[in-house]
Enzyme design. Structure first.
Site, PDB file in Angstrom:
ATOM      1  N   CYS A 262     -12.693   2.341  11.395  1.00 23.70           N
ATOM      2  CA  CYS A 262     -12.435   3.282  12.468  1.00 23.70           C
ATOM      3  C   CYS A 262     -12.080   4.784  11.841  1.00 23.70           C
ATOM      4  O   CYS A 262     -12.730   5.731  12.052  1.00 23.70           O
ATOM      5  CB  CYS A 262     -11.390   2.803  13.320  1.00 23.70           C
TER       6      CYS A 262
HETATM    7  N1  NAD Z   1     -12.685  -3.302  14.017  1.00 24.29           N
HETATM    8  C1  NAD Z   1     -11.746  -2.475  14.635  1.00 24.29           C
HETATM    9  O1  NAD Z   1     -10.451  -2.545  14.394  1.00 24.29           O
HETATM   10  C2  NAD Z   1     -12.023  -1.634  15.889  1.00 24.29           C
HETATM   11  C3  NAD Z   1     -11.158  -0.904  16.740  1.00 24.29           C
HETATM   12  C4  NAD Z   1     -11.192  -0.283  17.741  1.00 24.29           C
HETATM   13  C5  NAD Z   1     -12.711   0.128  18.026  1.00 24.29           C
HETATM   14  N2  NAD Z   1     -13.666  -0.525  17.159  1.00 24.29           N
HETATM   15  C6  NAD Z   1     -15.058  -0.225  17.552  1.00 24.29           C
HETATM   16  O2  NAD Z   1     -15.734  -1.206  18.201  1.00 24.29           O
HETATM   17  C7  NAD Z   1     -17.068  -1.462  17.805  1.00 24.29           C
HETATM   18  C8  NAD Z   1     -17.410  -2.679  17.120  1.00 24.29           C
HETATM   19  O3  NAD Z   1     -16.632  -2.841  16.026  1.00 24.29           O
HETATM   20  P1  NAD Z   1     -16.205  -4.167  15.418  1.00 24.29           P
HETATM   21  O4  NAD Z   1     -15.172  -3.958  14.292  1.00 24.29           O
HETATM   22  O5  NAD Z   1     -15.825  -5.224  16.181  1.00 24.29           O
HETATM   23  O6  NAD Z   1     -17.875  -4.503  14.607  1.00 24.29           O
HETATM   24  P2  NAD Z   1     -18.093  -6.114  13.853  1.00 24.29           P
HETATM   25  O7  NAD Z   1     -18.999  -5.514  12.677  1.00 24.29           O
HETATM   26  O8  NAD Z   1     -17.001  -6.689  13.286  1.00 24.29           O
HETATM   27  O9  NAD Z   1     -18.826  -6.880  14.760  1.00 24.29           O
HETATM   28  C9  NAD Z   1     -20.087  -6.435  15.406  1.00 24.29           C
HETATM   29  C10 NAD Z   1     -20.839  -7.499  15.767  1.00 24.29           C
HETATM   30  O10 NAD Z   1     -21.879  -7.077  16.340  1.00 24.29           O
HETATM   31  C11 NAD Z   1     -23.177  -7.663  15.999  1.00 24.29           C
HETATM   32  N3  NAD Z   1     -24.224  -6.683  16.213  1.00 24.29           N
HETATM   33  C12 NAD Z   1     -24.808  -5.565  15.658  1.00 24.29           C
HETATM   34  N4  NAD Z   1     -25.856  -5.153  16.175  1.00 24.29           N
HETATM   35  C13 NAD Z   1     -26.047  -5.893  17.445  1.00 24.29           C
HETATM   36  C14 NAD Z   1     -26.832  -5.838  18.478  1.00 24.29           C
HETATM   37  N5  NAD Z   1     -27.998  -4.921  18.501  1.00 24.29           N
HETATM   38  N6  NAD Z   1     -26.797  -6.965  19.337  1.00 24.29           N
HETATM   39  C15 NAD Z   1     -25.922  -7.729  19.498  1.00 24.29           C
HETATM   40  N7  NAD Z   1     -24.987  -7.643  18.428  1.00 24.29           N
HETATM   41  C16 NAD Z   1     -25.062  -6.913  17.399  1.00 24.29           C
HETATM   42  C17 NAD Z   1     -22.980  -7.996  14.751  1.00 24.29           C
HETATM   43  O11 NAD Z   1     -23.663  -8.975  14.285  1.00 24.29           O
HETATM   44  C18 NAD Z   1     -21.435  -8.000  14.548  1.00 24.29           C
HETATM   45  O12 NAD Z   1     -21.386  -9.676  14.912  1.00 24.29           O
HETATM   46  C19 NAD Z   1     -17.228  -0.192  16.947  1.00 24.29           C
HETATM   47  O13 NAD Z   1     -17.756   0.894  17.503  1.00 24.29           O
HETATM   48  C20 NAD Z   1     -15.962   0.266  16.481  1.00 24.29           C
HETATM   49  O14 NAD Z   1     -15.719   1.549  16.086  1.00 24.29           O
HETATM   50  C21 NAD Z   1     -13.428  -1.295  16.072  1.00 24.29           C
END
Ligand code: NAD
Length: 420
Positions: A262
């Site tokens: 992030c």
């Molecule tokens: N990690 C954090 O602390 C955090 C906090 C706030 C917001 N976010 C936001 O949330 C979103 C997700 O982040 P995250 O950390 O959970 O990511 P992550 O990489 O942990 O998980 C994402 C998941 O999505 C799957 N994926 C990818 N493409 C896909 C598709 N087309 N269809 C279905 N599944 C798919 C991946 O295999 C993975 O398991 C991002 O936009 C991020 O900026 C993350």
């Protein structure tokens, strides 16, 4: 009456806790992910997310949760929440590939009346333009008329035992007032407090502001630290003193840089989007310069410490302590430990790492030797660099280490300890 079915698309750090909470409050919950490993692991009761214990996955499975790689499972859902990654590509530019792909998948299985919520972070306009257009094109349905569309930015803080999905206020916005009503009804079931936003662009911008605020302020304290070193001022005492002000000051700490999915990423989304509109964020460019210079500052300081010990970086055994991007989590995405390690190696140091949470660490694809016994590792090193303040690093043990210590976190003090 049949029970409501919610699908989470993307079962990572954000999606899995959301699916867990939805299942806990009684929604029939389905998880769709393109990773076969993630799907198989969850269906076998194994969590890959630190904040979600295996026992939680077991409880979810017992309540009927199933992970799947079959997009057909989305067709029977009342609500679909998209939580896919929105990172940067190899050139450091916003990468919306996963979000577009998820949009096509969801749109291809969309039925009238479904609520689609985006939780992934992105620039203003992503929900009401980019995602809406993909969903409408794939489904032949119209947002606001045939299906509901909403944006609710995730604020999850991995490793934070106090603030969880449930007790962190949740911003909710809708493409139309009716979309907002449906999205609000969903989140009121999942979290303690829902904050209504005027529109999806305001909610998208609020999320970018939160992380940009953090980014700029981290840059500021790092610059203050550099100045204090030049001026012979103890920056850690400055921070301690300033931090006692009960109003008008938010404490941030210097360190080797910023990491995670992030804080280093989201300001880039803002920057690029603003540039497309002919607007320049002056502060962002300056903050990026300061933050991207931190790994080389750590290495310069490491060289200074070793020289005091009569050594050079070349040929010295340097131990990195903690390589994940934040304390007590296993996530190494965008961790400043990568550039620090690469620069140390380039200077000829023999670098190893210790991090009980990170089983493998390979800067620029070259695996690094992992130390598993802290005491032994400190005994063999000529210099240890505390990069991440994991709870497993007791200040006293570090202060009494038999090698020199560069502490980038201001955690410890001692005769052979140098603070960043
Ligand atoms: N990690 C954090 O602390 C955090 C906090 C706030 C917001 N976010 C936001 O949330 C979103 C997700 O982040 P995250 O950390 O959970 O990511 P992550 O990489 O942990 O998980 C994402 C998941 O999505 C799957 N994926 C990818 N493409 C896909 C598709 N087309 N269809 C279905 N599944 C798919 C991946 O295999 C993975 O398991 C991002 O936009 C991020 O900026 C993350």
């Amino acid at each position: 009456m049949s029970r409501e079915v919610l699908a989470v698309v993307g079962l990572g750090y954000v999606g899995l806790p959301l699916a867990a909470r939805a299942s806990e409050v009684g929604l029939v919950t389905v998880g769709f992910d393109v990773s076969a490993t993630v799907v198989a692991g969850l269906n076998a009761g194994r969590s890959h997310v630190g904040d979600v214990p295996d026992a939680t996955v077991a409880a979810m499975l017992s309540r009927g949760f199933a992970a799947t790689g079959d997009p057909g499972a989305l067709a029977g859902c009342d609500t679909v929440v998209i939580c896919v990654p929105t990172g940067l590509d190899g050139a450091g530019e916003p990468d919306l590939t996963a979000l577009r792909a998820a949009g096509h998948t969801v749109g291809g299985h969309l039925r009238p009346g479904t609520l689609v919520v985006l939780e992934s972070t992105s620039h203003p306009g992503t929900t009401d333009t980019l995602l809406r257009e993909i969903l409408e094109k794939e489904s032949g349905l119209r947002a606001g008329d045939d299906f509901h569309l909403a944006y609710s930015p995730e604020r999850i803080d991995p490793g934070n035992p106090h603030y969880t999905l449930r007790n962190t206020p949740k911003i909710v916005s809708g493409y139309t007032p009716l979309c907002l009503k449906h999205a609000t009804a969903l989140y009121q079931r999942l979290v303690d407090r829902v904050v209504l936003s005027a529109g999806t662009r305001e909610a998208e911008m609020a999320k970018l502001l939160e992380n940009t605020h953090r980014y700029v302020n981290i840059a500021l304290v790092n610059e203050v630290a550099r100045y204090c070193e030049r001026a012979g001022i103890d920056v850690w005492d400055v921070l301690h003193c300033a931090g006692t002000k009960p109003f008008g000051y938010t404490a941030f700490q210097p360190g080797p840089g910023v990491g995670g999915h992030c804080v280093p990423v989201d300001p880039r989304y803002l920057d690029v989007h603003a540039a497309e509109q002919g607007f320049t964020f002056e502060l962002l460019a300056a903050a990026r310069r300061v933050i991207s210079g931190m790994p080389s500052r750590v290495v310069e300081r490491a060289a200074v410490v070793l020289r005091r010990e009569g050594r050079e970086l070349a040929g010295s055994r340097v131990l990195l302590l903690g390589v994940s991007y934040k304390p007590d989590v296993a996530d190494v995405r965008e961790s400043p430990a990568f550039p620090v390690a690469t620069l140390l190696r380039a200077a000829g140091a023999e670098v190893t790492y210790h991090d009980p949470l990170v089983p493998a660490f390979a800067p620029e694809g070259v695996p690094m030797t992992r130390e598993t016994d802290l005491t032994d590792a400190l005994g063999r090193a000529e210099l240890a660099i505390l990069l991440q303040d994991h709870a497993c690093y007791p200040a006293r043990q570090l202060a009494q280490a038999p090698c020199a210590l560069l502490d980038t976190r201001g955690k410890t003090a001692g005769a052979r300890v140098t603070l960043l």
